[in-house]
Design a protein around this motif. Structure first.
Motif, PDB file in Angstrom:
ATOM      1  N   GLY A   1       1.085  -1.425  -0.036  1.00 21.86           N
ATOM      2  CA  GLY A   1      -0.179   0.249  -0.458  1.00 21.86           C
ATOM      3  C   GLY A   1       1.041   1.020   0.189  1.00 21.86           C
TER       4      GLY A   1
ATOM      5  N   SER B   1      -1.065  -2.764  -5.801  1.00 22.61           N
ATOM      6  CA  SER B   1      -0.951  -3.384  -4.336  1.00 22.61           C
ATOM      7  C   SER B   1      -2.089  -4.356  -4.195  1.00 22.61           C
ATOM      8  CB  SER B   1      -1.216  -2.156  -3.130  1.00 22.61           C
ATOM      9  OG  SER B   1      -0.519  -1.037  -3.049  1.00 22.61           O
TER      10      SER B   1
ATOM     11  N   ALA C   1      -3.659  -5.779   1.512  1.00 27.40           N
ATOM     12  CA  ALA C   1      -3.116  -5.064   0.312  1.00 27.40           C
ATOM     13  C   ALA C   1      -4.331  -3.163   1.722  1.00 27.40           C
ATOM     14  CB  ALA C   1      -4.075  -4.843  -1.073  1.00 27.40           C
ATOM     15  N   LEU C   2      -3.369  -2.084   0.816  1.00 27.58           N
ATOM     16  CA  LEU C   2      -3.912  -1.174   1.737  1.00 27.58           C
ATOM     17  C   LEU C   2      -5.346  -0.535   0.384  1.00 27.58           C
ATOM     18  CD1 LEU C   2      -1.160   0.128   3.550  1.00 27.58           C
ATOM     19  CD2 LEU C   2      -2.992  -0.947   3.637  1.00 27.58           C
TER      20      LEU C   2
ATOM     21  N   ILE D   1      -1.662   2.032  -4.779  1.00 30.00           N
ATOM     22  CA  ILE D   1      -3.386   1.057  -4.708  1.00 30.00           C
ATOM     23  C   ILE D   1      -3.496  -0.081  -6.143  1.00 30.00           C
ATOM     24  CG2 ILE D   1      -5.497   1.001  -4.338  1.00 30.00           C
ATOM     25  CD1 ILE D   1      -5.572   3.748  -3.062  1.00 30.00           C
TER      26      ILE D   1
END
Length: 311
Positions: free
Chosen positions: A145, A179, A191-192, A176
């Motif tokens: 992230g 990720s 993941a963020l 993102i």
């Protein structure tokens, strides 16, 4: 610290409050710049900005004084504040609180004049592995992230809530979309994820471990060059008044607003309906916003991303 932030934002609160007045009474003087550069940021789901792009609400307001409006598309918070510092940008229409605070700590003369959105539900930690269901399952895992962002702050806050330290996970800094791809491909464990990528990940079999709700407000701010706020406060009144008109349109013409948003983002109308309730677009600066920005600064200082207090 909250008092310091409140003092810095007091003028902004007054601007927001007066921004509802009749803009005809605030047509400005000859010292106004002839052109204003205002960022256009449509992602992750910036409905008021998308409405403005379609209706030209801000442009029409400033056409009254023959002020030209241009809309550079700059999604990166760091690049927005760099442009602000260079004088090639006047207003950041939607800037992450982390970016605003970091820029101010590095000497950029910017002022927060309003809140663009609060969307804790739109910022999440996700996993595809069915064995990872809670934050307590993350120690020893790889998490992808963007570092130094609201999402990073949520990760640290979620770990702390579970009595875990930030270094209990390995954070791999990346944007993102990559990720999400890394998580779906099994290259990282979690993941963020924010915005429409949350839906993309869910459709591909991932699930939400936690959102920012109860952890951070995920505050996005409206900011402007400090000299513009000081020398031409009327410009900000007029801008915020037009911005409020876009929010009113969103509330009163929801179907049209959502259709604009679907077309601009490539989302389905159903996706927009799902995501829209995640966002609070009230531009008024509230005490809770000041507290959230204060918490954001503490996060940045604690992680070493920020060296000098800026607010």
């Amino acid at each position: 610290m909250i008092k310091k932030i409140a003092a810095c934002c007091m003028a902004a609160v007054m601007l927001v409050a007066s921004g509802c007045s009749d803009s005809k009474s605030s047509v400005s003087n000859s010292n106004e710049p002839k052109e204003l550069k205002i960022t256009y940021v449509k992602s992750p789901l910036n409905i008021p900005s998308i409405i403005d792009k379609n209706l030209q609400t801000v442009s029409k307001e400033f056409a009254k004084t023959d002020t030209k409006i241009s809309y550079p598309e700059i999604n990166s918070g760091a690049k927005q504040t760099e442009a602000l510092a260079a004088g090639s940008l006047d207003i950041c229409s939607a800037l992450g609180g982390t970016s605003a605070i970091l820029a101010a700590s590095n000497g950029v003369d910017l002022k927060i004049v309003g809140i663009y959105s609060r969307a804790p539900k739109a910022f999440t930690i996700m996993a595809k592995d069915p064995n990872i269901t809670t934050v307590s399952d993350l120690p020893g895992k790889k998490v992808a992230g963007p570092k130094g962002t609201i999402l990073h702050q949520i990760l640290v806050a979620a770990l702390a809530k579970n009595n875990l330290k930030p270094d209990s996970v390995e954070l791999l800094s990346m944007d993102i979309p990559p990720s999400v791809n890394a998580m779906l491909n099994g290259n990282v464990d979690a993941a963020l994820v924010a915005g429409s990528d949350v839906l993309r990940a869910q459709k591909a079999g991932a699930h939400i471990i936690t959102s920012g709700e109860g952890l951070v407000d995920a505050t996005i701010v409206i900011s402007a060059r400090g000299d513009l706020v000081k020398n031409n406060p009327d410009i900000l009144k007029r801008y915020l008044s037009a911005h409020r008109k876009n929010i009113d349109y969103m509330n009163q013409e929801q179907a049209k607003a959502y259709d604009f948003t679907a077309q601009a983002t490539g989302l389905t109308p159903e996706d927009v309906v799902t995501m829209a309730p995640w966002y609070d677009f009230d531009p008024e600066i509230k005490t809770s916003d000041i507290e959230d920005l204060n918490a954001t600064q503490e996060f940045l200082l604690a992680t070493g991303l920020q060296k000098i207090r800026s607010i």
